[in-house]
Design an enzyme around this catalytic site. Structure first.
Site, PDB file in Angstrom:
ATOM      1  CG  HIS A 130      -5.189  -0.220   0.962  1.00 17.64           C
ATOM      2  ND1 HIS A 130      -4.585  -0.042  -0.062  1.00 17.64           N
ATOM      3  CD2 HIS A 130      -4.769   0.824   1.827  1.00 17.64           C
ATOM      4  CE1 HIS A 130      -3.471   0.788   0.174  1.00 17.64           C
ATOM      5  NE2 HIS A 130      -3.863   1.473   1.420  1.00 17.64           N
ATOM      6  CG  ASP A 207      -5.257  -6.360   2.346  1.00 18.45           C
ATOM      7  OD1 ASP A 207      -4.634  -6.376   3.397  1.00 18.45           O
ATOM      8  OD2 ASP A 207      -5.524  -5.188   1.751  1.00 18.45           O
ATOM      9  CD  GLN A 210      -5.568  -1.238   8.686  1.00 19.94           C
ATOM     10  OE1 GLN A 210      -5.984  -1.049   9.742  1.00 19.94           O
ATOM     11  NE2 GLN A 210      -4.748  -0.676   7.949  1.00 19.94           N
ATOM     12  CE  LYS A 233      -0.861  -1.281   7.263  1.00 17.31           C
ATOM     13  NZ  LYS A 233      -1.568   0.335   6.952  1.00 17.31           N
ATOM     14  CB  CYS A 371      -5.045   4.134   0.320  1.00 17.00           C
ATOM     15  SG  CYS A 371      -3.463   4.892   0.000  1.00 17.00           S
TER      16      CYS A 371
END
Length: 413
Positions: A130, A207, A210, A233, A371
């Site tokens: 991202h 990261d 998700q 999220k 993104c």
């Protein structure tokens, strides 16, 4: 169309009843919400937690001695402990509240990165990242004369780990990769990536924006140095994120921002910084949303991550089968391990037109580059249509998506 019956031991209709936003019509059609990779909807316990805070004990935390302040502080720190358990972090002091994954990554880049990296050092990211895990490192690299290298992406949407091994060297100081791709759904083998990076002497940031709503996260098992995620999220509020960091690294890093709370003592000559985690939490935090985050974590825990993951896998399998067999559809990203994200292009139709026509039928999907422009460049496309599924979605809703895409083809023929 035949619809597969779920065998997962939770009541989907009862779960759907906990999400009031789903009980509405869009353009005269029952809402079908397939934009969960962008943000998940919020269950009643999360909404009630927000209202209860503002109605019952709105007060600033940590420094007040009155009843409201003490209750607000207790609930705020209870959420920190809930996040610790959610990630299986060693201690609550290693949990830093931020405004989101983006801020968490920037915090590491502008504290650890700025303090410990020097000209000629290298940062490895991946071709699946991202923009929030690309741009902060580019900013740091431009300031300090660093080199950024990207792990290539294979045709099926997986990372080329063979090439990654060859990229590692004594110059590699940071490896920053996502746990799961927001645009393709690919689940990366981050435990393996971390082990290889550590063998080369690099620090690793994951990261987890998700992955956090779909996968069990155990930062100790992964041996992650930093792990970032966003509350919105995982069925929690917007504007709130988490950074987990190993204690030794966090203690060695300078503060990100200056102000109240992050200090022990201030004089005009010198300031002494506070202990973890408060050293990185300057000013009045997002108290209400932190309090509500615990309600979101409790909700997920009650249903069970394994149950959620298994049900979402069924949704993904069904959608992949039904949409993948349609004429003119090209699926983008078919990794062996995926979270419930399905991205595709329809021959001869712009993704934005697909999104508009589906919205007219009450179906919310995401269109564009998500993104992740380097991902789109890798597959020589401008963007995709992305349907992303959560625990409150159903096979019947996927049938509506398929019917909606058939209508798109008919209208655009």
């Amino acid at each position: 169309m035949m619809t597969t019956t779920s065998t997962i031991p939770f009541d989907i209709e009862r779960i759907r009843a906990d999400f009031p936003i789903l009980d509405q019509e869009i353009n005269g059609r029952k809402l079908v919400y397939f934009d969960n990779a962008a943000t998940t909807q919020k269950p009643i316990p999360v909404i009630e937690a927000l209202m209860n805070y503002y109605r019952g004990y709105n007060a600033n935390i940590h420094r007040g001695i009155h009843t409201l302040a003490e209750k607000a502080t207790a609930d705020f720190e209870a959420s920190r402990r809930a996040v610790r358990d959610f990630l299986n972090a060693p201690s609550a002091e290693e949990i830093i509240f931020t405004s989101g994954t983006t801020m968490s990554i920037n915090l590491v880049a502008q504290t650890y990165g700025r303090h410990f990296l020097k000209e000629g050092d290298e940062i490895i990211i991946s071709g699946l990242e991202h923009h929030s895990n690309i741009v902060p490192w580019q900013m740091l690299a431009g300031e300090k004369g660093l080199t950024i290298r990207a792990i290539p992406v294979l045709e099926n949407g997986e990372l080329d780990l063979y090439t990654f091994e060859g990229m590692l060297s004594e110059r590699t100081k940071i490896v920053a990769v996502n746990h799961a791709s927001n645009s393709l759904g690919t689940v990366n083998p981050v435990k393996e990536i971390i082990a290889k990076a550590h063998a080369a002497g690099a620090v690793v940031l994951i990261d987890g924006a998700q992955a956090s709503s779909h996968l069990d996260i155990d930062v100790q098992d992964l041996d992650a140095d930093f792990y970032a995620l966003s509350a919105h999220k995982i069925y929690g509020p917007t504007g709130l994120g988490v950074l987990y960091g190993k204690r030794a690294l966090l203690e060695a890093m300078p503060p990100y921002m200056g102000g109240g709370e992050m200090i022990k003592e201030v004089t005009f000559e010198k300031t002494t910084y506070n202990d973890l985690p408060y050293k990185f939490e300057a000013g009045t935090p997002n108290i209400a949303d932190v309090v509500a985050l615990k309600a979101a974590i409790d909700y997920i825990t009650k249903i069970g991550k394994p149950n959620i993951a298994a049900y979402e896998h069924q949704l993904l399998q069904y959608a992949t089968e039904q949409i993948g067999q349609m004429d003119g559809i090209r699926l983008i990203g078919q990794a062996k391990e995926k979270i419930s994200v399905l991205s595709f292009v329809l021959e001869g139709v712009h993704h934005q037109d697909i999104g508009i026509i589906l919205d007219q039928q009450g179906i919310a999907v995401r269109t564009g580059h998500h993104c992740t422009q380097p991902v789109m460049d890798r597959f020589c496309i401008l963007g995709t249509t992305r349907a992303s599924f959560a625990m409150y979605n159903t096979m019947e809703e996927i049938d509506k998506l398929v019917a909606g895409l058939q209508r798109v083809k008919k209208l655009m023929a």
